[in-house]
Design a protein around this motif. Structure first.
Motif, PDB file in Angstrom:
ATOM      1  N   PHE A   1       0.827  -1.210   0.000  1.00 17.70           N
ATOM      2  CA  PHE A   1       0.000   0.000   0.000  1.00 17.70           C
ATOM      3  C   PHE A   1       0.862   1.261   0.000  1.00 17.70           C
ATOM      4  O   PHE A   1       0.508   2.271  -0.594  1.00 17.70           O
ATOM      5  N   ALA A   2       1.995   1.224   0.687  1.00 16.16           N
ATOM      6  CA  ALA A   2       2.919   2.360   0.763  1.00 16.16           C
ATOM      7  C   ALA A   2       4.299   1.804   1.059  1.00 16.16           C
ATOM      8  O   ALA A   2       4.420   0.742   1.688  1.00 16.16           O
ATOM      9  N   GLU A   3       5.341   2.514   0.591  1.00 18.57           N
ATOM     10  CA  GLU A   3       6.697   1.976   0.787  1.00 18.57           C
ATOM     11  C   GLU A   3       7.701   3.102   0.889  1.00 18.57           C
ATOM     12  O   GLU A   3       7.599   4.120   0.202  1.00 18.57           O
TER      13      GLU A   3
ATOM     14  N   ALA B   1       7.378  -1.006   4.549  1.00 25.05           N
ATOM     15  CA  ALA B   1       6.143  -0.888   3.775  1.00 25.05           C
ATOM     16  C   ALA B   1       4.927  -1.072   4.663  1.00 25.05           C
ATOM     17  O   ALA B   1       4.997  -1.690   5.729  1.00 25.05           O
ATOM     18  N   LEU B   2       3.813  -0.499   4.220  1.00 27.06           N
ATOM     19  CA  LEU B   2       2.506  -0.867   4.753  1.00 27.06           C
ATOM     20  C   LEU B   2       1.903  -1.859   3.774  1.00 27.06           C
ATOM     21  O   LEU B   2       1.858  -1.601   2.560  1.00 27.06           O
TER      22      LEU B   2
ATOM     23  N   ILE C   1       4.471   0.215  -5.048  1.00 24.72           N
ATOM     24  CA  ILE C   1       3.099   0.145  -4.550  1.00 24.72           C
ATOM     25  C   ILE C   1       2.268  -0.698  -5.510  1.00 24.72           C
ATOM     26  O   ILE C   1       2.401  -0.578  -6.728  1.00 24.72           O
TER      27      ILE C   1
END
Ligand SMILES: [Zn+2]
Lengths: 405, 121
Positions: free
Chosen positions: B55-57, B75-76, B95
């Protein structure tokens, strides 16, 4: 405080009747220069700003009945309000500290306004300051600040504050199909403003290329996308709205606290829009009625996300609009005219209060070489603590509530 | 019933296991609680499959005492099982990449951490 609202912030509305006649006003401000090494302790810095604000208000410390002091990472004292009150000789009825990260300064201002509006306090001194840069090692400061993350499930991975905000930045750039160069214009604008302020930590102009060439910190954020750590302090005095022509009215308050950790944040609405919506509604003003802005800018991405969620600019456009000059001194929304956290500097609680001091100074027409050509009437302040976790919004108005436009 | 449910037996306490939580009403989350944060119902832990999407990095460049160390990826990850978690990953992971999260021993920190490995889409 008005009810939380969702949806776009509308036209200027009627002033809430209940607000008339019990205004809380800012009657004194103080701000030290921000620097790498002030040679002062946290308490000495706090006192420096407090004396400035009291002198500015024409008051002695014993005339203050409430002292509110923000936390200092270099002290970690359990009674910061009492320690400062004793130093000043204030002997206040109430003294307390507050801890909501970067939102602490405006959160203290909000509580001060509520105490004054209710009649429980007459004169409140609000102070933040610390030797964040010189009073500890850089590694210690980073480790302390990283604790806004979840101890066992985030911090354990080696994450820190720049990493949390970089996660926001990566998702933002991906969602809008942008390059990191578009955020850089925000850092350039803050530096341009700081060049005009003798107290700013960084005053040498920078370009977008400088921002892009700076060492990577947490990609996509580089060194110049991040605020520095600074020594410094700020203070304000709040009292009932009879403070004379230099008084600035606290016209609207809003707050939101929807998450603490980035792992549980709602990336579609962090809380800034709800917080600012409440403050604007209470002040009876829409975004189009604002003349000046003071928005928290711990990182370029912080500023972009806050400006967009509050509704100052459309999603994905903050950097582009900055490059166009929207936030310049001669732009439609002059923003952080002292240089913001990115260039004036970031001394914890005081960092978020410098925006407040600059806005009051501009509204009084006392900003010297930085003074806007048209003295601003209404402005919006917004700060966040944690990872866009704690939000506080304040609308200032240089006229008493209910005065005509 | 009152009292916290001890969150022993996962990677945070040295066991090579990834745990999330859920309640009887179907709410799911990752950061441990004694009760559901949505409806306050009782909690049970479960083992997600580990399948998920980035999702995010960020690639974090840590400078310990002025020494520039190798970047680490953080990351998420949105797990297919309905929770979002923070995990290590290869720096630069994009992502939207499909990943499998497992618990691995990290040499740098000398401890178990959740780590996201890219898998064929
Ligand atoms: Zn539930």
């Amino acid at each position: 405080m008005g009810q939380r609202r969702s949806g776009p912030i509308g036209e200027t509305e009627a002033v809430p009747q209940e607000r008339k006649g019990d205004d809380a006003s800012i009657i004194g401000v103080g701000l030290t220069p921000f620097s790498r090494d002030s040679g002062l302790s946290a308490l000495e810095l706090q006192a420096d700003a407090a004396y400035q604000a009291l002198d500015d208000a024409g008051l002695g410390a014993p005339e203050v009945d409430t002292v509110i002091t923000g936390y200092a990472t270099t002290v970690n004292h359990i009674m910061p309000g009492n320690v400062l009150a004793e130093y000043l000789g204030a002997k206040p009825e109430r003294a307390f500290g507050m801890n909501v990260g970067g939102a602490t300064g405006l959160a203290m201002l909000a509580e001060a306004a509520r105490l004054v509006r209710s009649g429980d306090a007459r004169t409140v001194l609000v102070v933040g300051g610390e030797n964040r840069a010189s009073g500890q090692t850089r590694d210690a400061a980073i480790a302390t600040l990283a604790q806004v993350g979840h101890a066992s499930h985030e911090v354990a991975l080696g994450a820190n504050i720049p990493a949390y905000y970089a996660l926001l930045a990566s998702e933002y750039l991906h969602r809008h199909g942008l390059e990191r160069s578009e955020l850089a214009a925000l850092a350039v604008q803050m530096r341009t403003h700081a060049a005009e302020h003798p107290g700013a930590q960084f005053r040498t102009p920078i370009t977008v290329d400088d921002v892009l060439a700076a060492p990577p910190i947490a990609e996509p954020l580089g060194l110049l996308d991040c605020c520095p750590m600074s020594d410094g302090a700020a203070a304000v005095v709040i009292s009932r709205g009879d403070g004379g022509v230099r008084a600035v009215t606290i016209a609207g308050l809003g707050q939101a606290n929807d998450h603490q950790h980035v792992s549980e944040a709602d990336f579609s609405a962090f809380g800034a829009g709800a917080s600012a919506g409440s403050a604007l509604a209470e002040a009876g003003v829409g975004v189009e009625g604002l003349d000046i802005l003071g928005i928290y800018d711990s990182f370029t991405i912080t500023l972009a996300l806050l400006l967009e969620e509050i509704g100052i600019v459309d999603p994905g456009t903050a950097g582009t609009r900055a490059a166009e000059g929207l936030f310049a001194a001669d732009g439609r929304f002059p923003l952080n005219l002292h240089g913001g956290l990115l260039s004036y500097g970031h001394s914890g609680v005081a960092g978020g209060m410098a925006h407040l001091v600059e806005m009051v100074t501009q509204m009084r027409g006392e900003a010297a070489n930085r003074q806007l050509s048209t003295r601003p009437r209404r402005g919006l302040l917004h700060a966040d603590g944690g990872v866009l976790s704690a939000h506080v919004s304040v609308v200032l108005d240089r006229e008493p509530t209910g005065a005509g436009a | 019933m009152t009292g916290a449910i001890p969150m022993t037996g996962d990677w945070t306490t040295g066991e090579p296991i990834l745990l999330a939580q859920r309640c009887a009403a179907g709410h799911r989350w990752y950061l441990p609680r004694a009760r559901c944060p949505v409806c306050s119902e009782a909690v049970e832990s479960f083992e997600p499959t580990g399948a998920g999407t980035v999702f995010a990095e960020t690639s974090l460049h840590r400078r310990s005492s002025g020494r520039d160390t190798e970047a680490v990826g953080i990351a998420l990850i949105d797990l297919d099982d309905g929770v979002r978690l923070m995990a290590r990953c290869r720096p630069g992971t994009r992502i939207g990449t499909r990943v499998h999260v497992s618990i691995v021993f990290d040499e740098g920190s000398q401890r178990l951490l959740p780590s996201a490995e890219e898998v064929a889409a």
